[in-house]
Design a protein around this motif. Structure first.
Motif, short mmCIF file in Angstrom:
data_model
loop_
_atom_site.label_atom_id
_atom_site.label_comp_id
_atom_site.label_asym_id
_atom_site.label_seq_id
_atom_site.Cartn_x
_atom_site.Cartn_y
_atom_site.Cartn_z
N ASP B 45 0.92 -1.13 0.11
CA ASP B 45 0.05 0.01 0.01
C ASP B 45 1.07 1.21 0.03
O ASP B 45 1.78 1.32 0.59
CB ASP B 45 -0.72 -0.08 1.31
CG ASP B 45 -2.25 -1.07 1.13
OD1 ASP B 45 -2.23 -1.34 0.00
OD2 ASP B 45 -2.54 -1.45 2.15
N VAL B 46 0.40 2.12 -0.79
CA VAL B 46 1.15 3.59 -0.68
C VAL B 46 -0.03 4.47 -0.88
O VAL B 46 -0.99 4.21 -1.07
CB VAL B 46 2.07 3.84 -2.09
CG1 VAL B 46 3.18 2.73 -2.18
CG2 VAL B 46 1.22 3.78 -3.43
N ASP B 47 0.50 5.80 -0.37
CA ASP B 47 -0.46 6.83 -0.10
C ASP B 47 0.21 8.00 -1.14
O ASP B 47 1.07 8.67 -0.93
CB ASP B 47 -0.57 7.32 1.38
CG ASP B 47 -1.44 8.22 1.53
OD1 ASP B 47 -2.48 8.63 0.73
OD2 ASP B 47 -1.26 9.30 2.38
N LEU B 48 -0.56 8.15 -2.16
CA LEU B 48 -0.09 9.34 -3.06
C LEU B 48 -1.30 9.89 -3.38
O LEU B 48 -2.51 9.77 -3.54
CB LEU B 48 0.04 8.46 -4.71
CG LEU B 48 1.55 7.47 -4.52
CD1 LEU B 48 1.71 6.68 -5.74
CD2 LEU B 48 2.80 8.20 -3.98
N SER B 49 -1.05 11.54 -3.69
CA SER B 49 -1.90 12.16 -4.39
C SER B 49 -2.32 11.78 -5.84
O SER B 49 -1.62 11.24 -6.52
CB SER B 49 -1.46 13.73 -4.09
OG SER B 49 -0.50 13.93 -5.32
N PRO B 50 -3.52 12.16 -6.54
CA PRO B 50 -3.87 12.03 -7.64
C PRO B 50 -2.73 12.43 -8.53
O PRO B 50 -2.46 11.48 -9.64
CB PRO B 50 -5.06 12.79 -8.14
CG PRO B 50 -5.70 12.72 -6.66
CD PRO B 50 -4.59 13.00 -5.64
N ALA B 51 -2.00 13.39 -8.50
CA ALA B 51 -1.05 13.95 -9.29
C ALA B 51 0.33 13.03 -9.24
O ALA B 51 0.75 12.71 -10.25
CB ALA B 51 -0.63 15.43 -9.07
N GLN B 52 0.48 12.57 -8.12
CA GLN B 52 1.68 11.84 -7.62
C GLN B 52 1.49 10.25 -8.44
O GLN B 52 2.05 9.72 -8.95
CB GLN B 52 1.71 11.78 -6.25
CG GLN B 52 2.56 12.80 -5.72
CD GLN B 52 2.49 12.72 -4.05
OE1 GLN B 52 1.80 12.08 -3.46
NE2 GLN B 52 3.74 13.21 -3.61
N GLU B 53 0.04 9.99 -8.19
CA GLU B 53 -0.41 8.62 -9.01
C GLU B 53 -0.04 8.87 -10.42
O GLU B 53 0.37 7.66 -10.89
CB GLU B 53 -1.81 8.54 -8.51
CG GLU B 53 -2.31 6.92 -9.03
CD GLU B 53 -3.80 6.86 -8.66
OE1 GLU B 53 -4.06 6.67 -7.56
OE2 GLU B 53 -4.56 7.21 -9.54
N ALA B 54 -0.39 9.88 -10.98
CA ALA B 54 -0.47 10.02 -12.33
C ALA B 54 1.11 9.59 -12.92
O ALA B 54 1.44 8.88 -13.73
CB ALA B 54 -0.71 11.32 -12.95
N ASP B 82 2.38 15.75 -14.08
CA ASP B 82 2.77 17.00 -13.74
C ASP B 82 4.26 17.09 -12.96
O ASP B 82 4.29 16.78 -11.97
CB ASP B 82 1.78 17.59 -12.70
CG ASP B 82 2.13 19.08 -12.32
OD1 ASP B 82 3.17 19.69 -12.96
OD2 ASP B 82 1.57 19.40 -11.46
N THR B 83 5.26 17.28 -13.80
CA THR B 83 6.70 17.08 -13.38
C THR B 83 7.32 18.15 -13.89
O THR B 83 7.44 18.30 -15.08
CB THR B 83 7.19 15.87 -13.33
OG1 THR B 83 8.63 15.80 -12.87
CG2 THR B 83 7.37 15.43 -14.94
N GLY B 84 8.43 18.77 -13.05
CA GLY B 84 9.31 19.77 -13.56
C GLY B 84 10.71 18.91 -13.65
O GLY B 84 11.71 19.81 -14.26
N GLU B 85 10.81 17.86 -13.47
CA GLU B 85 12.11 17.10 -13.53
C GLU B 85 12.48 16.78 -15.07
O GLU B 85 11.56 15.96 -15.64
CB GLU B 85 11.95 15.76 -12.76
CG GLU B 85 11.91 15.97 -11.18
CD GLU B 85 13.25 16.40 -10.47
OE1 GLU B 85 14.24 15.91 -11.13
OE2 GLU B 85 13.45 17.14 -9.68
#
Lengths: 239, 133
Positions: B45-54, B82-85
């Motif tokens: 199990d991980v806990d990610l925001s929708p953006a992190q999940e994408a 959504d990443t600036g990396e």
């Protein structure tokens, strides 16, 4: 430490420009009508494009007492993460514009305050700041909790009237007000520059906290000087 | 996949985002387990925001395999990321290229650009007279 990648600009295809805008620009769509599309590569990697277009409205030309064929808009700077300064990319893109459209005398662009932009890249590039356009104006509506541009409301087959929307679609619909757009201009010849200079205003300051949602926004907040950089203008105007 | 699970078992658990309930990794294994009537599978199990999940979905290796099945879904996912990396964006660009989503980015000729300093001529469909509006 790795040196900065080699920056290269060249003409890019409609498909490449469309991909860049749809994936790396908050507008997610190409401007309509004729466009000049300048692609940007770092080493061999395509990192996006700069797009010039006819202004969204003929009033743009009328406002500056120019024929429509003498003015255009820098409509999109759609870049993914990159190492080269955006102001440099835009400066070179302007040279491409001049090569393709020698009749263009003035380029305008807008930094969307609603996106947390203030035009740092234009300030760094020595553009003239012409003021905040349409602050507090109506941008559209919030319908069913979702912000919608006026044109999107019309496209949905709805009337662009708050009363109509409340009566027929969403009783809780609200008007959406815009913070406005920072308007910048880049004259491309000496006469036009002389005409525009009296209209120039002091650059707006960078907001304390930007609200830009994307990590690679279309027009990126950047470092800005407090006065136009004449040296850059001279480079752009050089034959 | 079936043969792999039968002969090797569950080498690695599937990854689930507890916040959204979506699977991050292991879609094929879960489908296989369901079709085989397996009720319990190992899960991290991980806990990610929708953006992190994408971002996680787009950068996990198995997405390349999924791309072959559903390019449209992958393209929609890549638009959401959504990443600036720069390194991650380069990786995503590779994923898009491998999946055939990205167009040819090679430079084109100047003739493919519009003219903003002249109005296009229009032709009267009745008499053929061409004029500039």
């Amino acid at each position: 430490m790795r040196s900065r990648p080699e920056l290269r600009l060249d003409w890019c295809s409609h498909a490449a420009a469309k991909y860049a805008v749809e994936h790396w620009h908050y507008a997610r769509s190409l401007p309509s009508g004729a466009t000049v599309k300048v692609g940007v590569w770092e080493d061999v990697q395509y990192i996006g494009c700069v797009i010039f277009a006819m202004g969204a409205t003929p009033n743009l030309a009328k406002h500056h007492h120019l024929p429509q064929t003498a003015i255009c808009e820098l409509a999109r700077v759609a870049l993914r993460a990159h190492a080269s300064p955006v102001s440099r990319i835009v400066r070179v893109a302007l040279q491409y514009l001049r090569a393709r459209c020698p009749g263009i005398r003035l380029v305008v662009s807008f930094a969307d305050a609603d996106q947390g932009h203030y035009g740092g890249i234009y300030q760094a590039g020595g553009w003239l700041y012409l003021g905040l356009s349409n602050p507090g104006g109506s941008q559209g509506f919030i319908v069913r909790g979702r912000p919608m541009h006026r044109r999107s409301v019309g496209s949905a087959g709805w009337s662009q009237s708050l009363a109509w929307l409340r009566a027929h679609v969403d009783p809780a619909a609200q008007a959406l007000r815009t913070a406005g757009k920072f308007k910048y201009a880049m004259p491309l010849d000496a006469d036009m520059r002389a005409r525009m200079l009296p209209l120039a205003q002091p650059y707006p300051k960078r907001p304390c906290a930007t609200s830009s949602a994307g990590a690679a926004p279309g027009v990126q907040p950047g470092e800005g000087g407090s006065t136009p950089t004449v040296a850059l203008l001279e480079v752009i105007h050089a034959p | 996949m079936r043969a792999s699970l039968r002969s090797l078992g569950w080498i690695a658990p599937v990854v689930q985002n507890t916040r959204t309930g979506h699977l991050i990794d292991g879609h094929a294994r879960v489908e296989e387990a369901l079709s085989a009537g397996v009720d319990v599978v190992p899960v991290i199990d991980v806990d990610l925001s929708p953006a992190q999940e994408a971002l996680a979905l787009a950068t996990f290796d198995p997405i390349t395999a999924m791309a072959a099945l559903d390019r449209e879904a992958l393209d929609a996912l890549l638009r959401e990321v959504d990443t600036g990396e720069a390194a991650l964006q380069a990786l995503l660009a590779d994923v898009a290229a491998q999946a055939g989503i990205a167009p040819d980015f090679a430079p084109v000729g100047i003739d493919e650009q519009g003219r903003l300093d002249e109005k296009a001529q229009v032709q009267c469909p009745a008499c053929g007279h061409a004029f500039t509006p």
